[in-house]
Enzyme design. Structure first.
Site, PDB file in Angstrom:
ATOM      1  CB  CYS A  19      -0.870   0.083   1.251  1.00 34.13           C
ATOM      2  SG  CYS A  19      -2.043  -1.239   1.386  1.00 34.13           S
ATOM      3  N   GLY A  45       1.503  -0.066  -4.974  1.00 34.30           N
ATOM      4  CA  GLY A  45       0.266  -0.817  -5.137  1.00 34.30           C
ATOM      5  C   GLY A  45      -0.434  -0.400  -6.410  1.00 34.30           C
ATOM      6  CG  ASN A 124       1.935   1.269   3.922  1.00 34.63           C
ATOM      7  OD1 ASN A 124       3.011   1.850   3.935  1.00 34.63           O
ATOM      8  ND2 ASN A 124       1.816   0.051   3.456  1.00 34.63           N
ATOM      9  N   GLY A 125       0.378  -1.216   5.862  1.00 35.17           N
ATOM     10  CA  GLY A 125       0.975  -2.133   6.830  1.00 35.17           C
ATOM     11  C   GLY A 125       0.076  -3.330   7.003  1.00 35.17           C
ATOM     12  CB  CYS A 259      10.457  -2.138   6.454  1.00 39.30           C
ATOM     13  SG  CYS A 259      10.668  -3.144   4.962  1.00 39.30           S
ATOM     14  CE1 TYR A 265      11.806  -4.458  -6.674  1.00 40.10           C
ATOM     15  CE2 TYR A 265      10.115  -5.082  -5.106  1.00 40.10           C
ATOM     16  CZ  TYR A 265      10.539  -4.928  -6.405  1.00 40.10           C
ATOM     17  OH  TYR A 265       9.698  -5.241  -7.437  1.00 40.10           O
ATOM     18  CB  SER A 306      14.685  -3.093  -8.506  1.00 42.79           C
ATOM     19  OG  SER A 306      14.582  -4.371  -9.084  1.00 42.79           O
ATOM     20  CG  ASP A 368      17.418  -9.209  -9.573  1.00 44.82           C
ATOM     21  OD1 ASP A 368      16.871  -8.096  -9.431  1.00 44.82           O
ATOM     22  OD2 ASP A 368      16.821 -10.211 -10.010  1.00 44.82           O
ATOM     23  CB  CYS A 462      11.741  -4.797  10.569  1.00 42.91           C
ATOM     24  SG  CYS A 462      10.996  -6.412  10.187  1.00 42.91           S
TER      25      CYS A 462
HETATM   26  S1  SF4 Z   1      12.248  -6.160   6.607  1.00 42.64           S
HETATM   27 FE1  SF4 Z   1      10.493  -6.660   7.942  1.00 42.64          FE
HETATM   28  S2  SF4 Z   1       8.853  -5.302   7.294  1.00 42.64           S
HETATM   29 FE2  SF4 Z   1      10.405  -5.284   5.677  1.00 42.64          FE
HETATM   30  S3  SF4 Z   1       9.780  -6.818   4.197  1.00 42.64           S
HETATM   31 FE3  SF4 Z   1      11.180  -7.822   5.599  1.00 42.64          FE
HETATM   32  S4  SF4 Z   1       9.870  -8.680   7.246  1.00 42.64           S
HETATM   33 FE4  SF4 Z   1       8.651  -7.185   6.095  1.00 42.64          FE
END
Ligand code: SF4
Length: 489
Positions: A19, A45, A124-125, A259, A265, A306, A368, A462
Protein backbone atom coordinates in the site's frame (compact mmCIF):
# COMPACT_ATOMS: atom_id res chain seq x y z
CA UNK A 1 -8.30 -8.66 -10.43
CA UNK A 2 -4.61 -8.33 -9.84
CA UNK A 3 -3.75 -11.34 -11.91
CA UNK A 4 -5.86 -10.53 -14.91
CA UNK A 5 -5.20 -6.85 -15.22
CA UNK A 6 -2.03 -5.63 -13.72
CA UNK A 7 0.23 -8.44 -12.84
CA UNK A 8 2.70 -10.03 -15.10
CA UNK A 9 4.59 -13.33 -15.05
CA UNK A 10 7.83 -11.45 -14.45
CA UNK A 11 6.44 -9.62 -11.41
CA UNK A 12 5.33 -12.80 -9.69
CA UNK A 13 8.87 -13.39 -8.48
CA UNK A 14 9.19 -10.16 -6.49
CA UNK A 15 8.03 -9.24 -3.02
CA UNK A 16 5.38 -6.57 -3.27
CA UNK A 17 4.70 -3.62 -1.08
CA UNK A 18 1.01 -3.62 -0.41
CA UNK A 19 0.00 0.00 0.00
CA UNK A 20 0.77 3.67 -0.39
CA UNK A 21 -1.06 6.45 1.45
CA UNK A 22 -1.35 10.17 0.91
CA UNK A 23 -3.30 13.08 2.45
CA UNK A 24 -3.50 16.85 2.17
CA UNK A 25 -5.23 19.70 4.03
CA UNK A 26 -5.58 23.43 3.44
CA UNK A 27 -5.38 23.44 -0.37
CA UNK A 28 -7.89 24.22 -3.10
CA UNK A 29 -9.20 21.08 -4.84
CA UNK A 30 -7.46 18.61 -2.52
CA UNK A 31 -8.48 15.63 -4.68
CA UNK A 32 -6.16 16.74 -7.49
CA UNK A 33 -3.21 16.81 -5.09
CA UNK A 34 -4.20 13.46 -3.61
CA UNK A 35 -4.42 11.88 -7.07
CA UNK A 36 -0.97 13.18 -7.96
CA UNK A 37 0.48 11.91 -4.68
CA UNK A 38 -1.09 8.50 -5.26
CA UNK A 39 0.31 8.46 -8.79
CA UNK A 40 3.82 9.02 -7.38
CA UNK A 41 3.19 6.15 -4.93
CA UNK A 42 1.80 3.79 -7.57
CA UNK A 43 4.85 1.50 -7.25
CA UNK A 44 3.53 0.59 -3.77
CA UNK A 45 0.27 -0.82 -5.14
CA UNK A 46 -1.33 -1.06 -8.57
CA UNK A 47 -4.46 -3.07 -7.94
CA UNK A 48 -6.86 -0.34 -6.84
CA UNK A 49 -7.07 3.14 -5.39
CA UNK A 50 -9.49 5.33 -3.52
CA UNK A 51 -9.90 8.96 -2.52
CA UNK A 52 -12.08 10.55 0.19
CA UNK A 53 -12.53 14.33 0.46
CA UNK A 54 -14.65 16.60 2.61
CA UNK A 55 -16.42 19.73 1.56
CA UNK A 56 -18.65 21.76 3.92
CA UNK A 57 -21.43 21.95 1.31
CA UNK A 58 -21.53 18.29 0.26
CA UNK A 59 -20.00 16.50 3.24
CA UNK A 60 -17.74 13.47 2.73
CA UNK A 61 -17.33 12.18 -0.82
CA UNK A 62 -15.45 9.16 -2.03
CA UNK A 63 -14.43 7.33 -5.20
CA UNK A 64 -12.82 3.90 -5.33
CA UNK A 65 -11.65 2.23 -8.48
CA UNK A 66 -9.70 -0.78 -9.66
CA UNK A 67 -6.60 -0.07 -11.68
CA UNK A 68 -4.06 2.68 -12.03
CA UNK A 69 -4.49 6.18 -10.65
CA UNK A 70 -3.81 7.67 -14.08
CA UNK A 71 -6.69 5.71 -15.61
CA UNK A 72 -9.25 6.64 -12.96
CA UNK A 73 -8.43 9.85 -11.17
CA UNK A 74 -7.64 11.98 -14.20
CA UNK A 75 -11.24 11.79 -15.38
CA UNK A 76 -12.86 15.22 -14.89
CA UNK A 77 -16.24 13.60 -14.18
CA UNK A 78 -14.76 11.56 -11.30
CA UNK A 79 -12.71 14.45 -9.92
CA UNK A 80 -15.77 16.73 -9.96
CA UNK A 81 -17.40 14.43 -7.43
CA UNK A 82 -14.54 14.98 -4.95
CA UNK A 83 -14.69 18.64 -3.89
CA UNK A 84 -13.03 20.11 -0.80
CA UNK A 85 -9.79 21.34 0.70
CA UNK A 86 -9.01 18.17 2.65
CA UNK A 87 -8.59 14.68 1.27
CA UNK A 88 -6.82 11.36 1.68
CA UNK A 89 -6.02 8.56 -0.75
CA UNK A 90 -4.78 4.99 -0.81
CA UNK A 91 -3.26 2.76 -3.47
CA UNK A 92 -3.31 -0.91 -2.74
CA UNK A 93 -1.81 -4.11 -3.95
CA UNK A 94 -3.96 -6.35 -1.79
CA UNK A 95 -4.53 -6.91 1.89
CA UNK A 96 -4.46 -10.03 3.97
CA UNK A 97 -7.47 -12.23 3.34
CA UNK A 98 -8.24 -11.22 -0.23
CA UNK A 99 -5.07 -11.53 -2.24
CA UNK A 100 -5.76 -11.23 -5.94
CA UNK A 101 -9.48 -11.29 -5.30
CA UNK A 102 -10.31 -7.83 -4.13
CA UNK A 103 -13.87 -6.60 -3.92
CA UNK A 104 -14.46 -2.86 -4.28
CA UNK A 105 -15.56 -2.83 -0.62
CA UNK A 106 -11.97 -3.78 0.30
CA UNK A 107 -10.58 -0.69 -1.39
CA UNK A 108 -9.56 2.01 1.07
CA UNK A 109 -9.94 4.64 2.49
CA UNK A 110 -12.51 3.22 4.90
CA UNK A 111 -15.13 5.51 6.37
CA UNK A 112 -16.93 5.52 9.71
CA UNK A 113 -19.73 7.76 10.96
CA UNK A 114 -19.43 8.56 14.67
CA UNK A 115 -21.55 10.66 16.99
CA UNK A 116 -19.05 13.52 16.71
CA UNK A 117 -18.84 13.29 12.89
CA UNK A 118 -17.31 11.09 10.23
CA UNK A 119 -13.74 9.94 9.73
CA UNK A 120 -11.94 8.19 6.90
CA UNK A 121 -8.74 6.17 7.29
CA UNK A 122 -6.09 4.80 4.95
CA UNK A 123 -3.70 2.18 6.31
CA UNK A 124 -0.33 0.96 5.08
CA UNK A 125 0.97 -2.13 6.83
CA UNK A 126 -0.51 -5.25 8.30
CA UNK A 127 -2.00 -5.94 11.71
CA UNK A 128 -0.68 -9.11 13.27
CA UNK A 129 -3.62 -9.55 15.66
CA UNK A 130 -6.40 -8.58 13.22
CA UNK A 131 -8.06 -12.01 13.13
CA UNK A 132 -8.28 -12.11 16.93
CA UNK A 133 -9.61 -8.55 17.09
CA UNK A 134 -12.12 -9.25 14.33
CA UNK A 135 -13.51 -12.27 16.17
CA UNK A 136 -13.84 -10.26 19.35
CA UNK A 137 -15.48 -7.30 17.59
CA UNK A 138 -17.96 -9.51 15.71
CA UNK A 139 -18.89 -11.27 18.95
CA UNK A 140 -19.64 -7.86 20.42
CA UNK A 141 -21.88 -6.85 17.53
CA UNK A 142 -19.63 -5.15 14.94
CA UNK A 143 -20.70 -5.71 11.34
CA UNK A 144 -17.70 -5.79 9.01
CA UNK A 145 -18.07 -4.49 5.45
CA UNK A 146 -14.77 -5.76 4.06
CA UNK A 147 -12.25 -8.57 4.45
CA UNK A 148 -9.49 -6.07 5.25
CA UNK A 149 -7.69 -6.12 8.60
CA UNK A 150 -7.59 -2.31 8.46
CA UNK A 151 -11.34 -2.11 9.06
CA UNK A 152 -10.74 -3.25 12.65
CA UNK A 153 -9.40 0.24 13.36
CA UNK A 154 -12.74 1.86 12.44
CA UNK A 155 -14.69 -0.61 14.63
CA UNK A 156 -12.34 -0.12 17.56
CA UNK A 157 -12.82 3.65 17.16
CA UNK A 158 -16.60 3.18 17.20
CA UNK A 159 -16.34 1.33 20.52
CA UNK A 160 -14.15 3.95 22.19
CA UNK A 161 -15.82 6.24 24.72
CA UNK A 162 -13.50 9.18 23.96
CA UNK A 163 -15.09 12.44 22.84
CA UNK A 164 -13.09 13.33 19.77
CA UNK A 165 -11.77 11.39 16.83
CA UNK A 166 -8.03 11.74 17.47
CA UNK A 167 -8.59 10.38 20.99
CA UNK A 168 -10.67 7.51 19.63
CA UNK A 169 -7.90 6.74 17.14
CA UNK A 170 -5.38 6.59 19.95
CA UNK A 171 -7.64 4.14 21.82
CA UNK A 172 -8.06 2.00 18.72
CA UNK A 173 -4.40 1.95 17.74
CA UNK A 174 -3.31 0.97 21.24
CA UNK A 175 -5.29 -2.25 20.74
CA UNK A 176 -3.77 -3.25 17.41
CA UNK A 177 -0.43 -4.96 16.93
CA UNK A 178 1.82 -5.08 13.89
CA UNK A 179 2.91 -2.52 11.37
CA UNK A 180 0.86 0.53 10.58
CA UNK A 181 1.27 3.91 9.06
CA UNK A 182 -2.16 5.51 9.00
CA UNK A 183 -3.49 8.69 7.43
CA UNK A 184 -6.96 9.71 8.60
CA UNK A 185 -9.23 12.71 8.13
CA UNK A 186 -12.22 14.24 9.81
CA UNK A 187 -14.22 17.22 8.53
CA UNK A 188 -11.53 19.60 9.74
CA UNK A 189 -8.42 17.57 10.57
CA UNK A 190 -5.75 15.52 8.85
CA UNK A 191 -4.10 12.90 11.07
CA UNK A 192 -0.94 10.85 10.53
CA UNK A 193 0.26 8.02 12.81
CA UNK A 194 3.13 5.52 12.76
CA UNK A 195 3.30 2.38 14.86
CA UNK A 196 5.73 2.40 17.79
CA UNK A 197 8.40 0.54 15.78
CA UNK A 198 7.93 2.75 12.71
CA UNK A 199 8.01 -0.27 10.40
CA UNK A 200 6.39 1.48 7.44
CA UNK A 201 7.32 5.01 6.32
CA UNK A 202 5.32 8.25 6.58
CA UNK A 203 6.51 11.80 5.92
CA UNK A 204 5.20 15.32 6.46
CA UNK A 205 5.40 18.11 3.89
CA UNK A 206 4.32 21.72 3.53
CA UNK A 207 2.55 23.12 0.50
CA UNK A 208 1.77 26.85 0.65
CA UNK A 209 -0.46 27.30 3.69
CA UNK A 210 -1.42 23.64 3.58
CA UNK A 211 0.14 20.36 4.70
CA UNK A 212 0.62 16.95 3.17
CA UNK A 213 1.33 13.45 4.50
CA UNK A 214 2.76 10.78 2.23
CA UNK A 215 4.23 7.30 2.41
CA UNK A 216 7.34 8.61 0.68
CA UNK A 217 8.94 11.93 -0.15
CA UNK A 218 8.40 11.32 -3.90
CA UNK A 219 4.68 11.94 -3.18
CA UNK A 220 5.58 15.38 -1.82
CA UNK A 221 7.87 16.19 -4.74
CA UNK A 222 5.19 15.64 -7.36
CA UNK A 223 2.88 18.27 -5.83
CA UNK A 224 5.71 20.71 -5.16
CA UNK A 225 5.49 20.30 -1.36
CA UNK A 226 8.53 20.89 0.81
CA UNK A 227 9.67 17.85 2.81
CA UNK A 228 9.56 18.90 6.46
CA UNK A 229 10.32 15.67 8.36
CA UNK A 230 9.32 12.08 8.92
CA UNK A 231 6.43 11.32 11.22
CA UNK A 232 8.40 9.65 13.99
CA UNK A 233 7.84 6.05 15.08
CA UNK A 234 5.07 6.06 17.68
CA UNK A 235 4.01 9.63 16.85
CA UNK A 236 0.55 10.93 16.00
CA UNK A 237 0.35 14.25 14.15
CA UNK A 238 -2.95 16.13 14.08
CA UNK A 239 -3.20 19.04 11.62
CA UNK A 240 -6.23 21.35 11.78
CA UNK A 241 -7.73 23.18 8.82
CA UNK A 242 -6.33 26.41 10.27
CA UNK A 243 -2.85 24.93 9.82
CA UNK A 244 -2.10 24.21 13.51
CA UNK A 245 -0.04 21.05 14.06
CA UNK A 246 -0.08 19.02 17.27
CA UNK A 247 2.14 16.05 18.01
CA UNK A 248 1.19 13.23 20.41
CA UNK A 249 2.91 10.09 21.69
CA UNK A 250 0.07 7.63 22.26
CA UNK A 251 2.23 4.51 22.71
CA UNK A 252 4.87 3.31 25.14
CA UNK A 253 8.26 4.29 23.65
CA UNK A 254 10.26 1.59 21.86
CA UNK A 255 13.41 1.41 19.80
CA UNK A 256 12.40 1.80 16.17
CA UNK A 257 12.62 -1.07 13.65
CA UNK A 258 12.07 0.42 10.22
CA UNK A 259 11.70 -2.05 7.33
CA UNK A 260 15.16 -2.46 5.81
CA UNK A 261 13.62 -3.81 2.60
CA UNK A 262 12.23 -0.32 1.91
CA UNK A 263 15.88 0.65 1.33
CA UNK A 264 16.56 -2.37 -0.87
CA UNK A 265 13.52 -2.42 -3.09
CA UNK A 266 10.11 -1.02 -2.11
CA UNK A 267 10.71 2.71 -1.95
CA UNK A 268 11.41 4.76 -5.02
CA UNK A 269 15.11 5.54 -5.50
CA UNK A 270 14.36 9.30 -5.52
CA UNK A 271 12.81 9.15 -2.03
CA UNK A 272 14.56 10.05 1.21
CA UNK A 273 14.34 7.54 4.07
CA UNK A 274 15.76 8.17 7.53
CA UNK A 275 17.62 11.19 6.17
CA UNK A 276 19.29 9.09 3.46
CA UNK A 277 18.73 8.99 -0.26
CA UNK A 278 17.34 5.59 -1.23
CA UNK A 279 19.40 5.71 -4.41
CA UNK A 280 22.58 6.33 -2.44
CA UNK A 281 21.87 3.44 -0.04
CA UNK A 282 21.30 1.12 -3.02
CA UNK A 283 24.49 2.29 -4.71
CA UNK A 284 26.32 1.69 -1.43
CA UNK A 285 24.89 -1.84 -1.26
CA UNK A 286 26.66 -2.45 -4.59
CA UNK A 287 29.90 -1.09 -3.13
CA UNK A 288 29.60 -3.43 -0.12
CA UNK A 289 28.79 -6.37 -2.39
CA UNK A 290 31.87 -5.73 -4.52
CA UNK A 291 33.99 -5.76 -1.34
CA UNK A 292 32.34 -8.85 0.12
CA UNK A 293 32.02 -10.92 -3.03
CA UNK A 294 34.49 -9.85 -5.71
CA UNK A 295 34.78 -11.84 -8.94
CA UNK A 296 36.78 -11.47 -12.14
CA UNK A 297 34.50 -10.45 -14.99
CA UNK A 298 34.18 -8.20 -18.04
CA UNK A 299 30.87 -6.45 -17.37
CA UNK A 300 28.55 -5.51 -14.50
CA UNK A 301 24.92 -5.45 -15.65
CA UNK A 302 21.82 -4.59 -13.60
CA UNK A 303 18.64 -6.61 -13.77
CA UNK A 304 16.46 -3.59 -14.54
CA UNK A 305 15.21 -1.48 -13.01
CA UNK A 306 15.63 -2.24 -9.34
CA UNK A 307 19.16 -3.67 -9.61
CA UNK A 308 20.51 -0.53 -11.30
CA UNK A 309 21.87 1.58 -8.41
CA UNK A 310 23.56 -1.46 -6.79
CA UNK A 311 25.12 -2.43 -10.15
CA UNK A 312 26.50 1.11 -10.48
CA UNK A 313 28.01 0.85 -6.99
CA UNK A 314 29.47 -2.60 -7.74
CA UNK A 315 31.06 -1.28 -10.93
CA UNK A 316 32.50 1.80 -9.23
CA UNK A 317 34.02 -0.23 -6.42
CA UNK A 318 35.33 -3.11 -8.56
CA UNK A 319 36.44 -1.08 -11.57
CA UNK A 320 34.60 -3.52 -13.85
CA UNK A 321 32.70 -1.61 -16.57
CA UNK A 322 28.98 -1.04 -16.08
CA UNK A 323 26.77 -1.88 -19.05
CA UNK A 324 23.09 -2.19 -19.91
CA UNK A 325 23.23 -5.86 -20.80
CA UNK A 326 19.50 -6.32 -20.27
CA UNK A 327 16.95 -3.88 -21.63
CA UNK A 328 13.51 -3.55 -20.12
CA UNK A 329 10.44 -3.05 -22.26
CA UNK A 330 8.76 -0.25 -20.33
CA UNK A 331 5.37 -0.69 -22.00
CA UNK A 332 4.94 -4.41 -21.55
CA UNK A 333 2.53 -4.22 -18.63
CA UNK A 334 -0.12 -2.47 -20.67
CA UNK A 335 0.12 -4.52 -23.83
CA UNK A 336 -1.39 -7.86 -22.90
CA UNK A 337 -4.40 -7.23 -20.73
CA UNK A 338 -5.26 -10.90 -20.39
CA UNK A 339 -2.17 -12.94 -21.20
CA UNK A 340 -2.86 -16.26 -22.86
CA UNK A 341 -1.05 -19.38 -21.71
CA UNK A 342 1.28 -19.12 -24.70
CA UNK A 343 2.21 -15.55 -23.80
CA UNK A 344 2.61 -16.43 -20.13
CA UNK A 345 5.11 -19.10 -21.13
CA UNK A 346 7.25 -16.46 -22.77
CA UNK A 347 7.65 -15.14 -19.22
CA UNK A 348 10.56 -12.85 -18.64
CA UNK A 349 11.19 -12.35 -22.38
CA UNK A 350 8.11 -10.17 -22.60
CA UNK A 351 9.59 -7.67 -20.24
CA UNK A 352 13.34 -8.05 -20.52
CA UNK A 353 15.57 -8.54 -23.52
CA UNK A 354 19.30 -9.20 -23.68
CA UNK A 355 21.58 -6.79 -25.47
CA UNK A 356 23.22 -9.59 -27.47
CA UNK A 357 25.94 -7.62 -29.19
CA UNK A 358 27.25 -6.52 -25.80
CA UNK A 359 27.00 -9.83 -23.96
CA UNK A 360 28.48 -12.27 -26.48
CA UNK A 361 31.68 -13.90 -25.22
CA UNK A 362 31.72 -11.84 -21.99
CA UNK A 363 31.97 -12.85 -18.34
CA UNK A 364 28.91 -11.08 -16.93
CA UNK A 365 28.05 -10.07 -13.35
CA UNK A 366 24.28 -9.64 -13.00
CA UNK A 367 23.13 -7.52 -10.05
CA UNK A 368 19.54 -8.01 -8.85
CA UNK A 369 17.74 -6.74 -5.74
CA UNK A 370 16.56 -10.11 -4.40
CA UNK A 371 15.89 -13.78 -5.07
CA UNK A 372 12.43 -14.87 -3.98
CA UNK A 373 11.31 -18.09 -5.69
CA UNK A 374 14.24 -18.06 -8.09
CA UNK A 375 12.05 -18.61 -11.16
CA UNK A 376 12.91 -15.26 -12.75
CA UNK A 377 16.62 -15.54 -11.96
CA UNK A 378 16.75 -18.89 -13.76
CA UNK A 379 15.10 -17.46 -16.85
CA UNK A 380 17.36 -14.43 -16.92
CA UNK A 381 20.40 -16.70 -16.65
CA UNK A 382 19.12 -18.72 -19.64
CA UNK A 383 18.62 -15.56 -21.68
CA UNK A 384 22.15 -14.38 -20.93
CA UNK A 385 23.68 -17.75 -21.81
CA UNK A 386 21.57 -17.96 -25.00
CA UNK A 387 23.05 -14.62 -25.97
CA UNK A 388 26.51 -16.18 -25.80
CA UNK A 389 27.83 -15.03 -22.42
CA UNK A 390 30.98 -16.91 -21.36
CA UNK A 391 30.13 -16.85 -17.62
CA UNK A 392 27.20 -15.63 -15.48
CA UNK A 393 27.72 -14.45 -11.90
CA UNK A 394 24.78 -13.32 -9.79
CA UNK A 395 25.28 -10.70 -7.07
CA UNK A 396 22.20 -10.01 -4.97
CA UNK A 397 21.62 -6.70 -3.18
CA UNK A 398 19.82 -8.27 -0.21
CA UNK A 399 20.53 -11.26 2.03
CA UNK A 400 18.68 -14.53 1.20
CA UNK A 401 14.92 -14.03 1.68
CA UNK A 402 14.11 -17.03 3.84
CA UNK A 403 11.09 -15.88 5.86
CA UNK A 404 7.72 -14.37 4.99
CA UNK A 405 6.81 -10.79 5.90
CA UNK A 406 3.74 -10.24 8.07
CA UNK A 407 4.01 -6.47 8.17
CA UNK A 408 2.40 -5.33 4.92
CA UNK A 409 4.45 -6.95 2.18
CA UNK A 410 3.13 -9.77 0.02
CA UNK A 411 5.45 -12.76 0.34
CA UNK A 412 4.96 -16.34 -0.83
CA UNK A 413 4.53 -19.07 1.79
CA UNK A 414 7.79 -19.96 3.44
CA UNK A 415 8.27 -23.24 1.50
CA UNK A 416 8.19 -21.30 -1.77
CA UNK A 417 11.07 -19.05 -0.77
CA UNK A 418 14.17 -20.61 -2.29
CA UNK A 419 16.38 -19.59 0.61
CA UNK A 420 14.10 -21.26 3.15
CA UNK A 421 15.26 -24.72 2.08
CA UNK A 422 18.54 -24.25 0.18
CA UNK A 423 22.02 -23.09 1.10
CA UNK A 424 23.74 -20.45 -1.02
CA UNK A 425 25.66 -23.17 -2.92
CA UNK A 426 22.48 -25.17 -3.52
CA UNK A 427 20.80 -22.05 -4.87
CA UNK A 428 23.78 -21.44 -7.16
CA UNK A 429 23.42 -24.96 -8.58
CA UNK A 430 19.64 -24.65 -8.86
CA UNK A 431 19.97 -21.37 -10.76
CA UNK A 432 22.77 -22.88 -12.85
CA UNK A 433 25.13 -19.92 -12.60
CA UNK A 434 28.91 -19.82 -12.21
CA UNK A 435 28.66 -18.04 -8.88
CA UNK A 436 25.97 -16.59 -6.61
CA UNK A 437 26.56 -14.32 -3.64
CA UNK A 438 24.17 -12.29 -1.49
CA UNK A 439 25.13 -9.23 0.52
CA UNK A 440 25.51 -10.08 4.22
CA UNK A 441 23.08 -8.65 6.76
CA UNK A 442 25.95 -6.61 8.24
CA UNK A 443 26.90 -5.34 4.79
CA UNK A 444 23.32 -4.27 4.18
CA UNK A 445 23.20 -2.43 7.51
CA UNK A 446 26.49 -0.67 6.69
CA UNK A 447 25.08 0.42 3.34
CA UNK A 448 22.02 1.78 5.14
CA UNK A 449 24.28 3.97 7.31
CA UNK A 450 25.00 1.72 10.31
CA UNK A 451 28.79 1.79 10.23
CA UNK A 452 29.08 -0.98 12.84
CA UNK A 453 26.68 -3.30 11.00
CA UNK A 454 23.74 -5.02 12.65
CA UNK A 455 23.44 -4.72 16.41
CA UNK A 456 22.61 -8.33 17.26
CA UNK A 457 21.20 -7.54 20.69
CA UNK A 458 19.01 -4.69 19.42
CA UNK A 459 18.80 -4.64 15.63
CA UNK A 460 18.28 -1.15 14.24
CA UNK A 461 15.86 -2.31 11.51
CA UNK A 462 13.23 -4.94 10.90
CA UNK A 463 14.99 -7.63 8.88
CA UNK A 464 12.66 -10.55 9.68
CA UNK A 465 12.39 -11.77 6.08
CA UNK A 466 16.16 -12.37 6.15
CA UNK A 467 16.79 -13.26 9.78
CA UNK A 468 13.50 -14.78 11.00
CA UNK A 469 13.66 -12.39 13.98
CA UNK A 470 10.17 -10.89 14.03
CA UNK A 471 10.01 -7.64 16.01
CA UNK A 472 6.23 -8.04 16.54
CA UNK A 473 4.95 -11.52 17.35
CA UNK A 474 2.81 -12.62 14.35
CA UNK A 475 -0.04 -13.87 16.52
CA UNK A 476 -2.59 -14.57 13.77
CA UNK A 477 -0.10 -16.48 11.64
CA UNK A 478 1.18 -18.59 14.55
CA UNK A 479 -2.44 -19.43 15.32
CA UNK A 480 -2.75 -20.60 11.71
CA UNK A 481 0.27 -22.87 12.13
CA UNK A 482 3.26 -20.72 11.16
CA UNK A 483 6.44 -22.05 12.79
CA UNK A 484 8.70 -19.40 14.30
CA UNK A 485 12.48 -19.79 14.09
CA UNK A 486 13.85 -22.40 16.47
CA UNK A 487 16.95 -21.90 18.61
CA UNK A 488 18.85 -24.20 16.23
CA UNK A 489 18.09 -22.15 13.08
S1 SF4 B 1 12.25 -6.16 6.61
FE1 SF4 B 1 10.49 -6.66 7.94
S2 SF4 B 1 8.85 -5.30 7.29
FE2 SF4 B 1 10.41 -5.28 5.68
S3 SF4 B 1 9.78 -6.82 4.20
FE3 SF4 B 1 11.18 -7.82 5.60
S4 SF4 B 1 9.87 -8.68 7.25
FE4 SF4 B 1 8.65 -7.19 6.10
Amino acid sequence: MRDEQHSHPFDDDKLKEECGIFGVIGVTDAANFVALGMHALQHRGQEAGGIVTHDPATGFNSARRFGYVRDNFTDAEVMKTLPGSIGIGHVRYSTAGSKGNTAIRDVQPFFGEFSMGGAAIAHNGNLTNAAQLRRELIERGSIFQSSSDSECIIHLMARSIQRDIPERMKDALRRVEGAFSVIAMTRTKLIGVRDPLGVRPLVLGRIGDGWALSSETCGLDIIGAEFIREVEPGEMIVISDSGVIESFRPFAPMKSRFCIFEHVYFSRPDSILGGRSVYETRRQIGVELAREAPVEADLVCPVPDSGTPAAIGFSQESGIPYAMGIIRNQYMGRTFIEPTEQIRNMGVRLKLNVNRALIRGKRVILVDDSVVRGTTSRKIKEMILDAGAAEVHFRIASPPTAWPCFYGVDTPDREKLLASHMTEDEMRDYLGVDSLRFISLDGLYRAAGEAGGRDKAQPQYCDACFSGDYPVFPADMVEKGFQMKTAAE
